[in-house]
Design a protein around this motif. Structure first.
Motif, mmCIF file in Angstrom:
data_model
loop_
_atom_site.group_PDB
_atom_site.id
_atom_site.type_symbol
_atom_site.label_atom_id
_atom_site.label_comp_id
_atom_site.label_asym_id
_atom_site.label_seq_id
_atom_site.Cartn_x
_atom_site.Cartn_y
_atom_site.Cartn_z
ATOM 1 N N GLY A 88 -5.708 -4.169 6.805
ATOM 2 C CA GLY A 88 -5.149 -3.124 5.964
ATOM 3 C C GLY A 88 -4.365 -3.758 4.836
ATOM 4 O O GLY A 88 -4.439 -4.978 4.609
ATOM 5 N N HIS A 89 -3.598 -2.933 4.129
ATOM 6 C CA HIS A 89 -2.831 -3.476 3.010
ATOM 7 C C HIS A 89 -1.552 -2.675 2.834
ATOM 8 O O HIS A 89 -1.457 -1.510 3.222
ATOM 9 C CB HIS A 89 -3.647 -3.456 1.710
ATOM 10 N N PHE A 90 -0.560 -3.336 2.266
ATOM 11 C CA PHE A 90 0.677 -2.684 1.854
ATOM 12 C C PHE A 90 0.641 -2.556 0.333
ATOM 13 O O PHE A 90 0.491 -3.565 -0.372
ATOM 14 C CB PHE A 90 1.907 -3.504 2.263
ATOM 15 N N ASP A 91 0.760 -1.327 -0.173
ATOM 16 C CA ASP A 91 0.834 -1.076 -1.619
ATOM 17 C C ASP A 91 -0.325 -1.694 -2.390
ATOM 18 O O ASP A 91 -0.171 -2.048 -3.556
ATOM 19 C CB ASP A 91 2.154 -1.599 -2.187
ATOM 20 N N GLU A 92 -1.468 -1.873 -1.729
ATOM 21 C CA GLU A 92 -2.669 -2.433 -2.374
ATOM 22 C C GLU A 92 -2.446 -3.846 -2.912
ATOM 23 O O GLU A 92 -3.244 -4.343 -3.699
ATOM 24 C CB GLU A 92 -3.162 -1.514 -3.502
ATOM 25 N N ARG A 93 -1.390 -4.517 -2.444
ATOM 26 C CA ARG A 93 -1.097 -5.869 -2.943
ATOM 27 C C ARG A 93 -0.987 -6.915 -1.849
ATOM 28 O O ARG A 93 -1.085 -8.108 -2.124
ATOM 29 C CB ARG A 93 0.206 -5.860 -3.746
ATOM 30 N N ALA A 136 -2.632 -12.476 2.694
ATOM 31 C CA ALA A 136 -2.730 -12.810 1.271
ATOM 32 C C ALA A 136 -1.960 -11.786 0.445
ATOM 33 O O ALA A 136 -1.649 -10.686 0.923
ATOM 34 C CB ALA A 136 -4.189 -12.841 0.826
ATOM 35 N N ARG A 137 -1.679 -12.177 -0.789
ATOM 36 C CA ARG A 137 -1.043 -11.287 -1.761
ATOM 37 C C ARG A 137 -1.806 -11.391 -3.074
ATOM 38 O O ARG A 137 -2.498 -12.381 -3.317
ATOM 39 C CB ARG A 137 0.422 -11.693 -2.004
ATOM 40 N N THR A 138 -1.639 -10.369 -3.915
ATOM 41 C CA THR A 138 -2.276 -10.435 -5.225
ATOM 42 C C THR A 138 -1.410 -9.725 -6.255
ATOM 43 O O THR A 138 -0.448 -9.043 -5.909
ATOM 44 C CB THR A 138 -3.685 -9.810 -5.184
ATOM 45 N N ARG A 139 -1.776 -9.901 -7.506
ATOM 46 C CA ARG A 139 -1.038 -9.237 -8.588
ATOM 47 C C ARG A 139 -1.427 -7.770 -8.680
ATOM 48 O O ARG A 139 -2.481 -7.359 -8.194
ATOM 49 C CB ARG A 139 -1.356 -9.927 -9.918
ATOM 50 N N ARG A 140 -0.568 -7.003 -9.303
ATOM 51 C CA ARG A 140 -0.807 -5.566 -9.459
ATOM 52 C C ARG A 140 -2.156 -5.290 -10.130
ATOM 53 O O ARG A 140 -2.835 -4.313 -9.816
ATOM 54 C CB ARG A 140 0.333 -4.967 -10.293
ATOM 55 N N SER A 141 -2.592 -6.177 -11.013
ATOM 56 C CA SER A 141 -3.844 -5.951 -11.750
ATOM 57 C C SER A 141 -5.093 -6.246 -10.915
ATOM 58 O O SER A 141 -6.203 -5.930 -11.316
ATOM 59 C CB SER A 141 -3.872 -6.824 -13.011
ATOM 60 N N ASP A 142 -4.914 -6.862 -9.736
ATOM 61 C CA ASP A 142 -6.062 -7.256 -8.921
ATOM 62 C C ASP A 142 -6.123 -6.526 -7.585
ATOM 63 O O ASP A 142 -6.634 -7.055 -6.604
ATOM 64 C CB ASP A 142 -6.011 -8.774 -8.647
ATOM 65 N N THR A 143 -5.613 -5.293 -7.534
ATOM 66 C CA THR A 143 -5.508 -4.618 -6.243
ATOM 67 C C THR A 143 -6.854 -4.287 -5.604
ATOM 68 O O THR A 143 -6.941 -4.155 -4.383
ATOM 69 C CB THR A 143 -4.678 -3.323 -6.376
ATOM 70 N N ALA A 144 -7.896 -4.160 -6.410
ATOM 71 C CA ALA A 144 -9.205 -3.806 -5.841
ATOM 72 C C ALA A 144 -9.661 -4.838 -4.818
ATOM 73 O O ALA A 144 -10.261 -4.485 -3.792
ATOM 74 C CB ALA A 144 -10.240 -3.673 -6.952
ATOM 75 N N CYS A 145 -9.360 -6.113 -5.052
ATOM 76 C CA CYS A 145 -9.817 -7.153 -4.128
ATOM 77 C C CYS A 145 -9.114 -7.031 -2.772
ATOM 78 O O CYS A 145 -9.719 -7.289 -1.723
ATOM 79 C CB CYS A 145 -9.649 -8.544 -4.718
ATOM 80 N N VAL A 146 -7.838 -6.611 -2.754
ATOM 81 C CA VAL A 146 -7.122 -6.433 -1.487
ATOM 82 C C VAL A 146 -7.735 -5.276 -0.701
ATOM 83 O O VAL A 146 -7.955 -5.371 0.508
ATOM 84 C CB VAL A 146 -5.623 -6.181 -1.739
ATOM 85 N N ILE A 147 -8.033 -4.183 -1.381
ATOM 86 C CA ILE A 147 -8.626 -3.017 -0.727
ATOM 87 C C ILE A 147 -9.990 -3.388 -0.127
ATOM 88 O O ILE A 147 -10.310 -3.033 1.010
ATOM 89 C CB ILE A 147 -8.762 -1.854 -1.727
ATOM 90 N N GLU A 148 -10.788 -4.121 -0.887
ATOM 91 C CA GLU A 148 -12.119 -4.507 -0.416
ATOM 92 C C GLU A 148 -12.028 -5.502 0.743
ATOM 93 O O GLU A 148 -12.784 -5.414 1.713
ATOM 94 C CB GLU A 148 -12.931 -5.089 -1.570
#
Length: 198
Positions: A88-93, A136-148
């Protein structure tokens, strides 16, 4: 290192860590995501942990206060049986894997750990325990990769394992966009667990 260059504070938390073979199962399940999303800030596999109590930035001496009480607590407790499952993810990040198994035992252990910290006179922000393993973590602009990546873990179910040790961990956020670095300050075997103090 010169005395004046030594840090006077450290970010502390108390955690459990999955055994290497259980981490290996999850690492293999993450293979496609590692390849597809190299820009994500992936945590090092050796740093994967389940936080029981996040204590925040504290004087270095706080770690010394906690060592003996944590060793005593671990020696009196049986291991908790857990497994990693899904994602899952927290805040898509922030990408995570879920935890299942003896969750009642895990919550009880976390409550006892937090009570011990308070008894040592250490103030910290009490956060609701949401058992998970941050991957993992990502930037706000790359949230699609966390969701996928989270969707790709939906079917993952790892084997069950007993928590062997209680860990006191120090972390620093490092500099720049790299991952957070963790350092096991000390760990203690649970009753019936493997090995002595480390």
């Amino acid at each position: 290192m010169k005395e004046e260059n030594r840090p006077s504070t450290v970010r502390l938390f108390i955690a459990l860590a999955p055994p290497d073979d259980a981490k290996g199962e999850l690492e293999r399940a993450l293979g496609p995501a590692y390849e597809a999303y190299p820009r994500m800030r992936w945590n090092r596999i050796e740093d994967w942990h389940i936080t029981l109590a996040f204590l925040g930035e504290l004087p270095v001496a706080a770690a010394s206060l906690l060592r003996a009480p944590l060793a005593e607590l671990a020696a009196a407790r049986e291991p908790v049986e857990l497994a990693m499952r899904g994602g899952g993810h927290f805040d898509e990040r922030v990408l995570w894997s879920g935890i299942e198994g003896d969750l009642d035992g895990l919550h009880l252990l976390a409550a006892d750990v937090r009570a011990l910290v308070r008894e040592c006179g250490i103030a910290f922000e009490e956060r609701v325990l949401r058992p998970h393993l941050t991957l993992a973590r990502t930037r706000r602009s790359d949230t699609a990769c966390v969701i996928e990546a989270a969707a790709g873990l939906e079917a993952f179910t790892g084997r069950r394992w007993p928590s062997e040790r209680l860990h006191l961990v120090g972390s620093n956020r490092g500099r720049g966009p790299g991952p957070i670095h963790y350092r096991d300050l000390e760990s203690w075997a649970f009753a019936g667990g493997a090995g002595g103090a480390g």
